[in-house]
Design a protein around this motif. Sequence first.
Motif, PDB file in Angstrom:
ATOM      1  N   PRO A 220      51.941  28.567  37.048  1.00 12.02           N
ATOM      2  CA  PRO A 220      52.967  27.735  37.866  1.00 12.02           C
ATOM      3  C   PRO A 220      53.380  26.703  37.104  1.00 12.02           C
ATOM      4  O   PRO A 220      54.564  26.465  37.371  1.00 12.02           O
ATOM      5  N   LEU A 221      52.578  26.095  36.356  1.00 14.43           N
ATOM      6  CA  LEU A 221      53.167  25.017  35.608  1.00 14.43           C
ATOM      7  C   LEU A 221      54.195  25.373  34.609  1.00 14.43           C
ATOM      8  O   LEU A 221      55.168  24.526  34.313  1.00 14.43           O
ATOM      9  N   ASP A 222      54.156  26.391  34.136  1.00 16.45           N
ATOM     10  CA  ASP A 222      55.060  27.055  33.008  1.00 16.45           C
ATOM     11  C   ASP A 222      56.401  27.350  33.907  1.00 16.45           C
ATOM     12  O   ASP A 222      57.568  26.869  33.310  1.00 16.45           O
ATOM     13  N   VAL A 223      56.254  27.965  35.223  1.00 16.28           N
ATOM     14  CA  VAL A 223      57.777  28.132  35.886  1.00 16.28           C
ATOM     15  C   VAL A 223      58.258  26.554  36.045  1.00 16.28           C
ATOM     16  O   VAL A 223      59.409  26.476  36.185  1.00 16.28           O
ATOM     17  N   ILE A 224      57.415  25.878  36.729  1.00 13.39           N
ATOM     18  CA  ILE A 224      58.056  24.216  37.068  1.00 13.39           C
ATOM     19  C   ILE A 224      58.675  23.748  35.854  1.00 13.39           C
ATOM     20  O   ILE A 224      59.800  23.021  35.840  1.00 13.39           O
ATOM     21  N   LEU A 231      69.494  23.424  32.587  1.00 12.13           N
ATOM     22  CA  LEU A 231      70.764  22.752  32.589  1.00 12.13           C
ATOM     23  C   LEU A 231      71.190  21.901  34.148  1.00 12.13           C
ATOM     24  O   LEU A 231      71.560  21.017  34.129  1.00 12.13           O
ATOM     25  N   ALA A 232      70.887  22.733  35.257  1.00 12.99           N
ATOM     26  CA  ALA A 232      70.943  22.409  36.214  1.00 12.99           C
ATOM     27  C   ALA A 232      69.825  21.418  37.059  1.00 12.99           C
ATOM     28  O   ALA A 232      69.952  21.014  38.162  1.00 12.99           O
ATOM     29  N   ALA A 233      68.981  21.217  36.299  1.00  8.27           N
ATOM     30  CA  ALA A 233      67.754  20.530  36.765  1.00  8.27           C
ATOM     31  C   ALA A 233      68.108  19.277  37.562  1.00  8.27           C
ATOM     32  O   ALA A 233      67.632  18.876  38.668  1.00  8.27           O
ATOM     33  N   ARG A 234      68.777  18.504  36.805  1.00  7.48           N
ATOM     34  CA  ARG A 234      69.290  17.061  37.411  1.00  7.48           C
ATOM     35  C   ARG A 234      69.927  16.982  38.984  1.00  7.48           C
ATOM     36  O   ARG A 234      70.155  16.218  39.752  1.00  7.48           O
ATOM     37  N   GLN A 235      70.686  18.161  38.835  1.00  6.23           N
ATOM     38  CA  GLN A 235      71.314  18.328  40.391  1.00  6.23           C
ATOM     39  C   GLN A 235      70.514  18.725  41.446  1.00  6.23           C
ATOM     40  O   GLN A 235      70.727  18.703  42.620  1.00  6.23           O
ATOM     41  N   GLN A 236      69.560  19.751  40.922  1.00  7.56           N
ATOM     42  CA  GLN A 236      68.473  20.682  41.945  1.00  7.56           C
ATOM     43  C   GLN A 236      67.431  19.711  42.387  1.00  7.56           C
ATOM     44  O   GLN A 236      66.956  19.799  43.500  1.00  7.56           O
ATOM     45  N   TYR A 237      66.827  19.216  41.391  1.00  3.05           N
ATOM     46  CA  TYR A 237      65.260  18.668  41.634  1.00  3.05           C
ATOM     47  C   TYR A 237      65.240  17.049  41.332  1.00  3.05           C
ATOM     48  O   TYR A 237      65.800  16.869  40.160  1.00  3.05           O
ATOM     49  N   LYS A 238      64.630  16.346  42.357  1.00  2.34           N
ATOM     50  CA  LYS A 238      64.283  14.880  42.154  1.00  2.34           C
ATOM     51  C   LYS A 238      63.256  14.759  40.899  1.00  2.34           C
ATOM     52  O   LYS A 238      63.510  13.736  40.205  1.00  2.34           O
ATOM     53  N   ASN A 239      62.156  15.535  41.129  1.00  2.00           N
ATOM     54  CA  ASN A 239      61.115  15.492  40.082  1.00  2.00           C
ATOM     55  C   ASN A 239      60.275  16.840  40.235  1.00  2.00           C
ATOM     56  O   ASN A 239      60.602  17.636  40.969  1.00  2.00           O
ATOM     57  N   SER A 240      59.236  16.672  39.458  1.00  2.00           N
ATOM     58  CA  SER A 240      58.244  18.044  39.347  1.00  2.00           C
ATOM     59  C   SER A 240      57.652  18.495  40.712  1.00  2.00           C
ATOM     60  O   SER A 240      57.838  19.560  40.932  1.00  2.00           O
ATOM     61  N   PHE A 241      57.387  17.540  41.367  1.00  2.00           N
ATOM     62  CA  PHE A 241      56.803  17.839  42.816  1.00  2.00           C
ATOM     63  C   PHE A 241      57.940  18.170  43.664  1.00  2.00           C
ATOM     64  O   PHE A 241      57.534  19.271  44.472  1.00  2.00           O
ATOM     65  N   HIS A 242      59.145  17.651  43.513  1.00  2.00           N
ATOM     66  CA  HIS A 242      60.171  18.184  44.340  1.00  2.00           C
ATOM     67  C   HIS A 242      60.494  19.689  44.024  1.00  2.00           C
ATOM     68  O   HIS A 242      60.855  20.642  44.849  1.00  2.00           O
ATOM     69  N   CYS A 243      60.638  20.104  42.700  1.00  2.00           N
ATOM     70  CA  CYS A 243      60.698  21.003  42.320  1.00  2.00           C
ATOM     71  C   CYS A 243      59.789  22.232  42.474  1.00  2.00           C
ATOM     72  O   CYS A 243      60.135  23.295  43.193  1.00  2.00           O
TER      73      CYS A 243
END
Length: 288
Positions: A220-224, A231-243
């Motif tokens: 699970p940590l690897d997927v997060i 490339l789209a992380a900044r638009q989709q997730y606020k942080n690791s917990f939100h992800c």
Amino acid sequence: MSKTEKENPVHSLIAGATAGAIEAVVTYPAEFAKTRSQFGGKREPPIDVIKNTIRTQGVSGLYSGCTALMYGNALKAAVRFVSYDHFKHMLADKEGKVSPARSLVAGLGAGITEAIFAVTPSETIKTKLIDDAKSPNPKYRGLLHGTVSIVREEGIRGIYRGLFPVVMRQGANSAVRFTTYTTLKQFVQSTARPGQQLPNTITFGIGAIAGLVTVYTTMPLDVIKTRMQSLAARQQYKNSFHCAYRIFTEEGVLRFWTGTTPRLVRLMLSGGIVFTVYEKLMLVMKKL
């Protein structure tokens, strides 16, 4: 647990770096397929990733981002073994013995160290290069151009995306892998081959088992980590917990184990290759 002696840091550095670089090149197609299958959007099984990539980009397409991982893996393995030997020696008791619990702590310390100094930058760059390579018109022309572009666009933070899940994953990886490997190795040496050097086949097998245990406990940590470095992380997730929350609520808990098969193949091979090459190079350098 048996007595531990302080390894020569230079020997650990050379042996670890060499083992890491060899492992990265040999196992990279599995890493490529695992990373691509973990991105958001349409689910693409790893075997389809490999087939489609070869059909559209040729075999060389499976090595997009490989240079970043090769250099990063060499540095990672060097840092890992040097820091593990240091922590292991530091945590040894007065008789020079290291208990399984202390070996776990030493592995955790080694994993956190490698995550900060080696893994996060190389994994972030590798992940972005793989993500970019699936575009019809990739914007990165290779490792150097990609690294410079990422830093120019996002600053130094751009290559440290996903630091928290990487630290968590690498800490867990090294803690589980080193503890499993050391425990199994010492069990075999004490029962089947007391006082003898283990042959390559047994060393490889023990390393592979250590890789197997590591995969299922840290997936699970690897997927997060992969999602946070896309490339789209900044638009989709606020942080690791939100992800993690979005993956769980929108895609289901099983999505955390996406890419298990190629990562399992890679880490079993990697555990066997890294520990075997490391042990043999350390033996050669000691004799020299």
